[in-house]
Design a protein around this motif. Sequence first.
Motif, PDB file in Angstrom:
ATOM      1  N   ASP A 132      48.543  23.056  20.111  1.00 42.95           N
ATOM      2  CA  ASP A 132      48.939  24.118  21.038  1.00 42.95           C
ATOM      3  C   ASP A 132      48.536  25.439  20.388  1.00 42.95           C
ATOM      4  OD1 ASP A 132      50.020  25.992  22.699  1.00 42.95           O
ATOM      5  OD2 ASP A 132      52.032  25.124  22.722  1.00 42.95           O
ATOM      6  N   PHE A 133      47.401  25.964  20.816  1.00 41.90           N
ATOM      7  CA  PHE A 133      46.834  27.153  20.176  1.00 41.90           C
ATOM      8  C   PHE A 133      47.715  28.381  20.380  1.00 41.90           C
ATOM      9  CE2 PHE A 133      43.185  30.130  19.302  1.00 41.90           C
ATOM     10  CZ  PHE A 133      42.934  29.678  18.029  1.00 41.90           C
ATOM     11  N   SER A 134      48.688  28.324  21.284  1.00 45.31           N
ATOM     12  CA  SER A 134      49.660  29.417  21.421  1.00 45.31           C
ATOM     13  C   SER A 134      50.377  29.648  20.099  1.00 45.31           C
ATOM     14  CB  SER A 134      50.701  29.096  22.492  1.00 45.31           C
ATOM     15  OG  SER A 134      50.107  28.918  23.744  1.00 45.31           O
ATOM     16  N   ASN A 135      50.504  28.608  19.308  1.00 45.61           N
ATOM     17  CA  ASN A 135      51.176  28.719  18.013  1.00 45.61           C
ATOM     18  C   ASN A 135      50.380  29.544  17.000  1.00 45.61           C
ATOM     19  OD1 ASN A 135      53.514  27.285  18.704  1.00 45.61           O
ATOM     20  ND2 ASN A 135      52.427  25.348  18.448  1.00 45.61           N
ATOM     21  N   ALA A 136      49.147  29.916  17.334  1.00 49.03           N
ATOM     22  CA  ALA A 136      48.366  30.781  16.443  1.00 49.03           C
ATOM     23  C   ALA A 136      49.107  32.094  16.174  1.00 49.03           C
ATOM     24  CB  ALA A 136      46.981  31.059  17.018  1.00 49.03           C
ATOM     25  N   GLU A 137      49.965  32.501  17.108  1.00 47.56           N
ATOM     26  CA  GLU A 137      50.765  33.710  16.888  1.00 47.56           C
ATOM     27  C   GLU A 137      51.612  33.572  15.628  1.00 47.56           C
ATOM     28  OE1 GLU A 137      53.167  34.643  20.304  1.00 47.56           O
ATOM     29  OE2 GLU A 137      51.443  34.657  21.635  1.00 47.56           O
ATOM     30  N   LEU A 138      51.982  32.350  15.278  1.00 49.18           N
ATOM     31  CA  LEU A 138      52.859  32.098  14.142  1.00 49.18           C
ATOM     32  C   LEU A 138      52.115  31.966  12.818  1.00 49.18           C
ATOM     33  CD1 LEU A 138      55.110  29.422  15.890  1.00 49.18           C
ATOM     34  CD2 LEU A 138      55.563  31.885  15.636  1.00 49.18           C
ATOM     35  N   TRP A 139      50.837  31.573  12.865  1.00 50.91           N
ATOM     36  CA  TRP A 139      50.129  31.309  11.611  1.00 50.91           C
ATOM     37  C   TRP A 139      48.864  32.122  11.384  1.00 50.91           C
ATOM     38  CZ3 TRP A 139      45.234  29.540  12.323  1.00 50.91           C
ATOM     39  CH2 TRP A 139      44.951  28.821  13.490  1.00 50.91           C
ATOM     40  N   ASP A 140      48.318  32.737  12.421  1.00 50.46           N
ATOM     41  CA  ASP A 140      47.090  33.522  12.264  1.00 50.46           C
ATOM     42  C   ASP A 140      47.463  34.997  12.132  1.00 50.46           C
ATOM     43  OD1 ASP A 140      44.655  34.799  12.349  1.00 50.46           O
ATOM     44  OD2 ASP A 140      44.065  34.010  14.299  1.00 50.46           O
ATOM     45  N   PRO A 141      47.205  35.614  10.977  1.00 53.10           N
ATOM     46  CA  PRO A 141      47.640  36.991  10.753  1.00 53.10           C
ATOM     47  C   PRO A 141      47.009  38.003  11.702  1.00 53.10           C
ATOM     48  CG  PRO A 141      46.217  36.259   8.974  1.00 53.10           C
ATOM     49  CD  PRO A 141      46.496  35.067   9.834  1.00 53.10           C
ATOM     50  N   GLY A 142      45.864  37.710  12.270  1.00 49.73           N
ATOM     51  CA  GLY A 142      45.219  38.645  13.185  1.00 49.73           C
ATOM     52  C   GLY A 142      45.687  38.530  14.621  1.00 49.73           C
ATOM     53  N   THR A 143      46.293  37.406  14.980  1.00 54.31           N
ATOM     54  CA  THR A 143      46.680  37.172  16.372  1.00 54.31           C
ATOM     55  C   THR A 143      47.922  37.973  16.738  1.00 54.31           C
ATOM     56  OG1 THR A 143      45.685  34.985  16.455  1.00 54.31           O
ATOM     57  CG2 THR A 143      47.429  35.425  18.032  1.00 54.31           C
ATOM     58  N   ILE A 144      47.811  38.720  17.825  1.00 55.02           N
ATOM     59  CA  ILE A 144      48.951  39.467  18.363  1.00 55.02           C
ATOM     60  C   ILE A 144      49.623  38.636  19.446  1.00 55.02           C
ATOM     61  CG2 ILE A 144      49.639  41.528  19.638  1.00 55.02           C
ATOM     62  CD1 ILE A 144      47.201  42.905  18.247  1.00 55.02           C
ATOM     63  N   THR A 145      48.831  38.134  20.394  1.00 53.74           N
ATOM     64  CA  THR A 145      49.341  37.233  21.434  1.00 53.74           C
ATOM     65  C   THR A 145      48.315  36.137  21.665  1.00 53.74           C
ATOM     66  OG1 THR A 145      48.379  38.475  23.284  1.00 53.74           O
ATOM     67  CG2 THR A 145      50.625  39.063  22.634  1.00 53.74           C
TER      68      THR A 145
END
Length: 155
Positions: free
Chosen positions: A23-36
């Motif tokens: 679930d790539f939505s979880n990138a908000e939790l682990w990717d430092p560049g992702t805002i949303t």
Amino acid sequence: MIEVERVMTLDHPLRDVVGFLADFSNAELWDPGTITCDRVGTGGLSVGCEWRNVSEFRGRRTELLYRLVRFDADHLTFVGHNKTATSTDDMRFEEHDGRTRLTYRARIEFNGLARLATPLLKREFDRLGDEVSERLPQAVDRALRVPPSGGGHPQ
């Protein structure tokens, strides 16, 4: 093209780790560049699912549309596009004694004039790779933490 690779060991079974990261939505939790990072559409996770990702890099916001292009039990690949760049997040998983070894590879290819900046940006992407290797295991731990038995109170 810039490519960054990091290897992490996660203290969770492969199936659970893949389920969380699929679930790539979880990138908000682990990717430092992702805002949303918002899912486009509904239904189960499968190849073809898409996410609208807004990231910040060097003080500028950019939006990419990511698509899940590979969804195997031990391999996930997401590809994001916009007019400036194509970004690929490739994750390979191996399970050993209930733990998961993740090989995370991020690749970004700039288009047009943005390609000229590629050599200057390598160090920034290496730094982001280091941040991912710190944040991703923490995000997986928080998401997959099993509450203690006995009403949730430590004994």
